[in-house]
Design a protein around this motif. Structure first.
Motif, short mmCIF file in Angstrom:
data_model
loop_
_atom_site.label_atom_id
_atom_site.label_comp_id
_atom_site.label_asym_id
_atom_site.label_seq_id
_atom_site.Cartn_x
_atom_site.Cartn_y
_atom_site.Cartn_z
N GLN A 1 0.85 -1.18 0.00
CA GLN A 1 0.00 0.00 0.00
C GLN A 1 0.89 1.24 0.00
N ILE A 2 0.38 2.34 -0.54
CA ILE A 2 1.13 3.59 -0.56
C ILE A 2 1.60 3.94 0.85
N GLY A 3 2.89 4.19 1.00
CA GLY A 3 3.46 4.55 2.29
C GLY A 3 4.13 3.41 3.02
N ASP A 4 3.93 2.17 2.53
CA ASP A 4 4.49 1.01 3.23
C ASP A 4 6.02 1.01 3.29
N THR A 5 6.67 1.59 2.29
CA THR A 5 8.13 1.55 2.26
C THR A 5 8.75 2.87 2.75
N GLU A 6 7.94 3.73 3.30
CA GLU A 6 8.44 5.01 3.83
C GLU A 6 9.52 4.75 4.89
N GLY A 7 10.70 5.34 4.70
CA GLY A 7 11.77 5.22 5.68
C GLY A 7 12.68 4.02 5.50
N PHE A 8 12.37 3.11 4.58
CA PHE A 8 13.21 1.93 4.39
C PHE A 8 14.65 2.32 4.02
N VAL A 9 14.78 3.37 3.24
CA VAL A 9 16.11 3.77 2.76
C VAL A 9 17.06 4.10 3.89
N ASN A 10 16.53 4.53 5.04
CA ASN A 10 17.39 4.97 6.13
C ASN A 10 18.13 3.82 6.84
N TYR A 11 17.63 2.61 6.69
CA TYR A 11 18.24 1.49 7.42
C TYR A 11 19.70 1.28 7.03
N GLY A 12 20.04 1.49 5.79
CA GLY A 12 21.41 1.29 5.35
C GLY A 12 22.41 2.19 6.05
N LEU A 13 21.96 3.38 6.44
CA LEU A 13 22.87 4.34 7.09
C LEU A 13 23.20 3.97 8.53
N SER A 14 22.50 3.00 9.09
CA SER A 14 22.76 2.63 10.48
C SER A 14 24.06 1.85 10.64
N LEU A 15 24.66 1.44 9.53
CA LEU A 15 25.93 0.71 9.58
C LEU A 15 27.10 1.69 9.61
N SER A 16 28.08 1.40 10.44
CA SER A 16 29.23 2.30 10.59
C SER A 16 30.07 2.39 9.33
N THR A 17 30.00 1.35 8.49
CA THR A 17 30.81 1.32 7.27
C THR A 17 30.14 2.01 6.08
N VAL A 18 28.92 2.46 6.25
CA VAL A 18 28.14 3.02 5.14
C VAL A 18 28.03 4.54 5.27
N GLN A 19 28.39 5.23 4.20
CA GLN A 19 28.28 6.69 4.15
C GLN A 19 27.10 7.15 3.30
N TYR A 20 26.69 6.31 2.35
CA TYR A 20 25.50 6.62 1.56
C TYR A 20 24.82 5.33 1.12
N THR A 21 23.54 5.43 0.88
CA THR A 21 22.75 4.24 0.60
C THR A 21 21.64 4.55 -0.39
N ALA A 22 21.07 3.51 -0.97
CA ALA A 22 19.98 3.68 -1.93
C ALA A 22 18.92 2.62 -1.69
N PHE A 23 17.70 2.96 -2.05
CA PHE A 23 16.58 2.01 -1.96
C PHE A 23 15.83 2.05 -3.28
N PHE A 24 15.66 0.88 -3.91
CA PHE A 24 15.03 0.76 -5.21
C PHE A 24 13.69 0.03 -5.08
N THR A 25 12.65 0.59 -5.69
CA THR A 25 11.36 -0.10 -5.78
C THR A 25 10.93 -0.14 -7.24
N GLU A 26 10.64 -1.33 -7.71
CA GLU A 26 10.27 -1.53 -9.10
C GLU A 26 8.79 -1.24 -9.31
N ARG A 27 8.49 -0.41 -10.29
CA ARG A 27 7.11 -0.09 -10.67
C ARG A 27 6.82 -0.64 -12.06
N ASP A 28 5.70 -0.25 -12.65
CA ASP A 28 5.29 -0.80 -13.95
C ASP A 28 6.33 -0.60 -15.05
#
Length: 339
Positions: free
Chosen positions: A252-279
């Motif tokens: 549902q719309i909004g379900d993936t809100e904030g998912f991208v931030n999880y990658g930044l919680s790692l000490s070795t990560v300075q930038y991160t990306a989150f991809f969602t496939e659409r039509d």
């Protein structure tokens, strides 16, 4: 904001009967917060006010007073375009270019004869407005709406509960509950004033962050356990969900809100990306820490943009191609930094 802009606004308001407010595609709490605060402010003064959203917004924002009055363009395109066309004054909030509202509304915004006001915090605005209140040195567009209404236009006016809640939601959602884009004393001063007006910050936080769907939890578990890749040697990570993943888990719309931030919680990560496939394309969100500028990254590699530490884009291709493109870009950046 310039004194002459306030004077220009006040003169235009004298000739105004109908006001429209429009914001970006896939609206978040900041976009909806901006719209609702402006809606209630001018509605209380007797103006005919319309809010136009390009598409639906997350369920966890539907509790906000007045949210049921937002016109969803994908469901009522003629009504949405008419609201923009008939407006004497048009507020364009939380977006820096007409195309951010999607193809269905871009033309209507550009061709509108209304007195146009931009209130936005993204870099490099690409829109022609009568008043441009735009700066990225702020927490959110909602904080700019607060300044516009209560610092410049009517500094002695008190908030209503509905306006204070809308502004509060806008600020906390665009700063991740005040964890990023919030290193400004003014942000805390605004939040203090909103709380002092009598709203319940804890209750609002629960309504926004403890109001998710079961599908969100299952998608998050899938993304973290099976769709998450860390590249410590590059200081990067990414996570993705395929179209089938979304379908299988009743997205549902909004379900993936904030998912991208999880990658930044790692000490070795300075930038991160989150991809969602659409039509027909892949939506990409970027986040970073400190000096890493994902706005420049998004512009260079994905024709996107946004803020220094938060940006977005669309990739015209498959999810596999989008992910491979990110890996190649991350390697290129690493190599160029050695030179």
């Amino acid at each position: 904001m310039k004194k002459q802009d306030i004077q220009l606004f006040n003169e235009a308001l004298k000739k105004t009967k109908k006001i429209a407010i429009v914001f970006h595609f896939n609206p978040d709490g900041d976009a909806v917060g901006c719209a609702l605060s402006l809606y209630h402010y001018f509605k209380d003064d007797g103006f005919d006010v319309s809010m136009v959203s390009p598409n639906t917004f997350p369920d966890f924002l539907h509790w906000m007073e007045g949210s049921d009055e937002i016109i969803i363009a994908q469901q009522h395109i003629n009504k949405a375009r008419k609201a923009i066309k008939d407006a004497d004054m048009l507020f364009i909030v939380d977006m820096n270019a007409p195309h951010r509202a999607g193809q269905d509304l871009e033309h209507a915004i550009v061709k509108a004869s209304a007195f146009k006001i931009l209130i936005d915090h993204h870099v490099q605005p690409e829109i022609d407005c009568d008043i441009m209140y735009s700066t990225n040195k702020t927490s959110s567009a909602s904080e700019l709406v607060y300044n516009f209404l209560y610092k410049y236009v009517t500094p002695k006016r008190k908030f209503t509960k509905a306006i204070a809640e809308a502004l509060y939601v806008g600020i906390i959602t665009d700063t991740g509950s005040v964890t990023y884009a919030c290193d400004y004393p003014s942000t805390y001063d605004v939040l203090r004033k909103l709380i002092a007006s009598g709203i319940n910050g804890e209750a609002i936080h629960r309504k926004v962050y403890d109001n998710y769907t079961e599908s969100r939890m299952r998608l998050l578990g899938l993304a973290l356990s099976q769709r998450f890749k860390v590249m410590p040697e590059l200081g990067a990570s990414y996570m993705y969900l395929t179209k089938q993943d979304l379908l299988d888990n009743n997205f549902q719309i909004g379900d993936t809100e904030g998912f991208v931030n999880y990658g930044l919680s790692l000490s070795t990560v300075q930038y991160t990306a989150f991809f969602t496939e659409r039509d027909n394309r892949v939506r990409v969100s970027f986040r970073s820490k400190g000096e890493v500028d994902v706005n420049l990254f998004a512009r260079k590699y994905y024709n996107g943009g946004g803020h220094h530490n938060a940006a977005g884009a669309f990739y015209n291709g498959t999810i596999e191609e989008a992910v491979a493109h990110f890996e190649a870009a991350a390697k290129e950046i690493k190599e160029s930094s050695k030179q």
